[in-house]
Design an enzyme around this catalytic site. Sequence first.
Site, PDB file in Angstrom:
ATOM      1  N   ASP A 116       2.031  12.688  -1.211  1.00 51.00           N
ATOM      2  CA  ASP A 116       1.583  12.718  -2.629  1.00 51.00           C
ATOM      3  C   ASP A 116       2.973  12.481  -3.395  1.00 51.00           C
ATOM      4  O   ASP A 116       3.792  13.619  -2.993  1.00 51.00           O
ATOM      5  CB  ASP A 116       0.239  12.721  -3.106  1.00 51.00           C
ATOM      6  CG  ASP A 116      -0.086  11.313  -3.760  1.00 51.00           C
ATOM      7  OD1 ASP A 116       0.393  10.443  -4.193  1.00 51.00           O
ATOM      8  OD2 ASP A 116      -1.599  10.826  -4.065  1.00 51.00           O
ATOM      9  N   ILE A 134      -9.341   7.814  -1.694  1.00 49.61           N
ATOM     10  CA  ILE A 134      -9.529   7.512  -0.296  1.00 49.61           C
ATOM     11  C   ILE A 134      -8.963   8.481   0.765  1.00 49.61           C
ATOM     12  O   ILE A 134      -9.726   9.673   1.274  1.00 49.61           O
ATOM     13  CB  ILE A 134      -9.620   6.325   0.036  1.00 49.61           C
ATOM     14  CG1 ILE A 134     -10.091   5.486  -0.407  1.00 49.61           C
ATOM     15  CG2 ILE A 134      -9.616   6.243   1.735  1.00 49.61           C
ATOM     16  CD1 ILE A 134      -9.923   3.934   0.081  1.00 49.61           C
ATOM     17  N   GLY A 135      -7.708   8.902   0.553  1.00 48.31           N
ATOM     18  CA  GLY A 135      -7.277  10.153   1.270  1.00 48.31           C
ATOM     19  C   GLY A 135      -7.465  11.250   0.906  1.00 48.31           C
ATOM     20  O   GLY A 135      -7.754  11.642   1.538  1.00 48.31           O
ATOM     21  N   ASP A 165       7.373  10.571  -1.305  1.00 52.44           N
ATOM     22  CA  ASP A 165       6.958   9.679  -1.517  1.00 52.44           C
ATOM     23  C   ASP A 165       7.566   8.693  -0.500  1.00 52.44           C
ATOM     24  O   ASP A 165       8.335   8.446   0.037  1.00 52.44           O
ATOM     25  CB  ASP A 165       9.214   9.264  -2.846  1.00 52.44           C
ATOM     26  CG  ASP A 165       9.097   7.726  -3.647  1.00 52.44           C
ATOM     27  OD1 ASP A 165       8.063   6.388  -2.210  1.00 52.44           O
ATOM     28  OD2 ASP A 165       9.484   7.235  -4.289  1.00 52.44           O
ATOM     29  N   GLY A 189      -0.958   9.768   0.646  1.00 52.70           N
ATOM     30  CA  GLY A 189      -1.977   9.099  -0.701  1.00 52.70           C
ATOM     31  C   GLY A 189      -3.155  10.351  -0.707  1.00 52.70           C
ATOM     32  O   GLY A 189      -4.246   9.652  -0.911  1.00 52.70           O
ATOM     33  N   ALA A 231     -10.683  12.099  -0.169  1.00 57.72           N
ATOM     34  CA  ALA A 231     -12.172  11.939   0.642  1.00 57.72           C
ATOM     35  C   ALA A 231     -12.383  12.100   1.942  1.00 57.72           C
ATOM     36  O   ALA A 231     -12.452  13.067   2.946  1.00 57.72           O
ATOM     37  CB  ALA A 231     -12.536  10.671   0.673  1.00 57.72           C
ATOM     38  N   TYR A 248      -0.565  -8.236  -1.421  1.00 57.98           N
ATOM     39  CA  TYR A 248      -1.397  -7.581  -1.637  1.00 57.98           C
ATOM     40  C   TYR A 248      -1.912  -7.531   0.297  1.00 57.98           C
ATOM     41  O   TYR A 248      -1.730  -7.014   1.056  1.00 57.98           O
ATOM     42  CB  TYR A 248      -2.154  -7.058  -2.389  1.00 57.98           C
ATOM     43  CG  TYR A 248      -3.636  -6.084  -2.054  1.00 57.98           C
ATOM     44  CD1 TYR A 248      -2.466  -3.978  -2.692  1.00 57.98           C
ATOM     45  CD2 TYR A 248      -4.756  -6.363  -1.476  1.00 57.98           C
ATOM     46  CE1 TYR A 248      -4.044  -4.001  -1.610  1.00 57.98           C
ATOM     47  CE2 TYR A 248      -5.368  -5.455  -1.390  1.00 57.98           C
ATOM     48  CZ  TYR A 248      -5.231  -3.860  -1.364  1.00 57.98           C
ATOM     49  OH  TYR A 248      -5.952  -2.795  -0.541  1.00 57.98           O
ATOM     50  N   ASN A 278      -2.315   6.278   3.740  1.00 52.59           N
ATOM     51  CA  ASN A 278      -3.760   6.230   3.835  1.00 52.59           C
ATOM     52  C   ASN A 278      -2.915   5.376   1.741  1.00 52.59           C
ATOM     53  O   ASN A 278      -3.445   4.591   1.363  1.00 52.59           O
ATOM     54  CB  ASN A 278      -4.172   7.078   2.994  1.00 52.59           C
ATOM     55  CG  ASN A 278      -4.894   6.253   1.626  1.00 52.59           C
ATOM     56  OD1 ASN A 278      -5.950   6.264   1.538  1.00 52.59           O
ATOM     57  ND2 ASN A 278      -4.522   7.826   0.552  1.00 52.59           N
ATOM     58  N   SER A 330      -7.497  -2.787   4.585  1.00 53.17           N
ATOM     59  CA  SER A 330      -8.528  -3.471   3.697  1.00 53.17           C
ATOM     60  C   SER A 330      -9.103  -4.681   4.499  1.00 53.17           C
ATOM     61  O   SER A 330      -8.528  -5.809   4.706  1.00 53.17           O
ATOM     62  CB  SER A 330      -7.617  -4.063   2.406  1.00 53.17           C
ATOM     63  OG  SER A 330      -8.635  -4.605   0.882  1.00 53.17           O
TER      64      SER A 330
END
Length: 267
Positions: A37, A17-18, A65, A12, A20, A152, A92, A139
């Site tokens: 990705d 975030i990935g 994927d 990702g 970054a 989630y 990520n 998370s």
Amino acid sequence: MQVENKTALITGGANGIGFACATELLRNGAAHVAILDLATSPGVESALKLNAEFGEGRGIFIVCDVTKAREFEAAFAKTTDEFGGLDIVINNAGIVNESMWELMIDVNLKAVVRGTILGLQHLGKDRGGKGGVIVNIASVAGLDPFDWFPVYAAAKHGVVGLSRSFGATYHYEKTGVRVIAICPSFTETRFSADGGNDFGPFVDRGLVINKLMQQPLQKPEVVGKALVEIVQRGESGSVWISENSEPVCEVFIPNRFSLMASSKMRK
């Protein structure tokens, strides 16, 4: 472990975030990053941005994927072939879609399991590797109940449990691979931009959208900087929070048996 001259693989990694994390690793001296990705992602453009800022060949984009085992395995192999090794794995990739909860479990949990196992196979000293670090992006929903997105939360709780378990002393002493989890709070990503379309059938959409709009958002760069810090100093099995743009901090999750013992002592 310092990140200088190390090679990292980030799922990702094309945005949010990935990306970054990829940027901050290179900024702190990493030699190379492979960003994995989907073909529909801006991965090509993201790799070009990294190479423009840090030098040609420092970053590559690999279409992958993470729900497809062969693609994931091939991405690991291509990274090691391209750069001559691998030191850091960042799992990520993630989605938020309670209406497509099976896909969410596939991406947010099963793919993290697979990415951790592949990381251990490539990095583990018991498999001929040099050791290294695996960081799984969980998370704050993996630490507390999250009534807006229950599935989630379940997946992210699984990521925390997976990381703590593979990060245990038993595994670290064999592999030389630290496995760590980081739990970002609300961050400016595609989720924060269009999360209102991903609710399941059990919540009041209007109410939740209103509450989401009240949440303070931190920049992805904050999480990227936090990741570099925990790669450098985080102990295997540790869990960290990156929240409200504050310095990253470790979470203490007490052992169930120690709690039982303390309770008996108080009686």
